[in-house]
Design an enzyme around this catalytic site. Structure first.
Site, short mmCIF file in Angstrom:
data_model
loop_
_atom_site.label_atom_id
_atom_site.label_comp_id
_atom_site.label_asym_id
_atom_site.label_seq_id
_atom_site.Cartn_x
_atom_site.Cartn_y
_atom_site.Cartn_z
N GLY A 29 0.83 -1.19 0.00
CA GLY A 29 0.00 0.00 0.00
C GLY A 29 0.86 1.24 0.00
O GLY A 29 2.08 1.17 -0.16
N ASP A 143 -11.45 4.05 6.79
CA ASP A 143 -11.03 3.54 5.48
C ASP A 143 -11.69 2.19 5.21
O ASP A 143 -11.05 1.22 4.82
CB ASP A 143 -9.51 3.42 5.41
#
Length: 365
Positions: A29, A143
């Protein structure tokens, strides 16, 4: 970013803290890499979330990592990933050690199109219950998205357990800010309207994101279409997502409430979990997907989204490496950090945003 970690950072095959042998990278990520590793002391596989070595000296980075570790350590629920160990001190190789969930992400299953109504109801119920625990602990995940949801096979292999992962951008409701005022952190496709406006994240923001995720799982399409990031943001500020006419009334009522424009109008995560347990069949998934695709086409032909000013349209959207099991690019949503920069006008109001940093899901955490 070609290589998230510096050359001096640990790599596959190396031993961390004299205990954790890195076996393979399973996710990448914008803020970390995730490895499957072997805990040689306890002889079990674990997930190691390894942070960039070159950021270890920055106090804000260290505080964020310590905050994530504290979140995971303080929360306990079957649908939350379990923290085993943490090394987040400044000046050292920073990493978290968590349970390894050997299963696909919800994004993988959504892209395959093989989720049925019972499975989607289980996802909604289990994630809502997990978020209720998170919120009760004074934390907003901020998120919630398909790539941050893992599906752990049950011991008998006949079903899956939903697991919410990646608390890397979690927000302590009563804590001091670790970001600049007005900065919005999250994944653009699943931000709640108040997050887009730069307001502090709320538990209701997670409920909104979960509503979008479930709608997408039901229909095979993001509720606001596959337009540009800026256009979908503008649409989200202007209206609620449409409910497919074929969607069962009890599902439509719950998802409409979850995606209400005003946070105060949304049910709590605990209320969502309770209502989800009583839901019936949502409708035929194939019919919902076909209906949503037709409706989206009609809207695109008759109700164009508001135009995006040149400054915002020109803002770059950087990309980052995806996990090996990542879905095709056309189905991925870019994760972004929004901050002051480009001016976007909507219904006479000014929204200040800029696309600064991509933060896609790290796959497994």
């Amino acid at each position: 970013m070609s290589d998230l970690l510096s050359v001096a950072s640990p790599r596959t095959g190396e031993l961390l803290a004299g205990r954790y042998r890195l076996i393979e990278r399973v996710g990448t990520g914008g803020m970390a890499r995730v490895y499957r590793a072997r805990d040689e002391l306890l002889a079990r596989d674990v997930a190691v979330k390894l942070f960039p070595a070159d950021g270890a000296q920055h106090s804000a980075d260290t505080l964020r990592r310590a905050a994530e570790a504290k979140v995971l350590a303080a929360l306990s629920h079957p649908s939350l990933v379990t923290l085993y160990d943490a090394h987040v001190e400044s000046g050292e190789t920073a990493f978290l050690v968590m349970e390894f969930v050997d299963g696909p992400t919800l994004r993988d299953r959504m892209d395959a199109g093989d989720l049925d109504g019972d499975q989607i109801r289980a996802v909604l119920s289990e994630l809502a219950a997990a978020l209720a625990t998170v919120h009760a602990g004074g934390v907003v995940h901020r998120d919630v998205k398909p790539s941050n949801v893992l599906l752990r096979p049950t011991p008998d292999g006949t079903a899956t357990q939903t697991v919410l992962a990646d608390f890397g951008v979690a927000h302590f409701i009563d804590a001091a800010r670790l970001t600049s005022p007005g900065t919005v952190i999250g994944t653009a496709a699943y931000l709640a309207p108040e997050q887009v406006r730069g307001e502090p994240p709320l538990p209701a923001s997670d409920v909104y994101a979960l509503g979008l995720v479930v709608l997408e799982a039901l229909t095979g399409r993001h509720p606001f279409g596959n337009h540009s990031v800026q256009a979908t943001i503008l649409a989200r500020l202007a209206r609620q997502p449409d409910m497919p006419p074929a969607l069962a009334a009890d599902w439509a009522a719950l998802l409409t409430a979850m995606t209400a424009h005003e946070p105060a109008a949304r049910p709590t995560a605990a209320e969502v979990a309770a209502r989800a347990a009583a839901l019936g069949n949502p409708g035929e998934p194939a019919a919902l997907r076909a209906e949503q695709a037709t409706a989206a086409y009609a809207v695109s032909q008759t109700q164009p989204l508001p135009p995006v000013p040149t400054a915002a349209a020109a803002a770059p959207v950087p990309t980052a490496a995806m996990p090996a099991h990542a879905a095709p690019a056309r189905t991925r949503r870019r994760g972004v950090v929004w901050s002051a920069g480009a001016l976007v006008a909507l219904t006479g109001a000014a929204l200040i945003v800029a696309l600064a940093l991509a933060t896609p899901g790290a796959g497994r955490e």
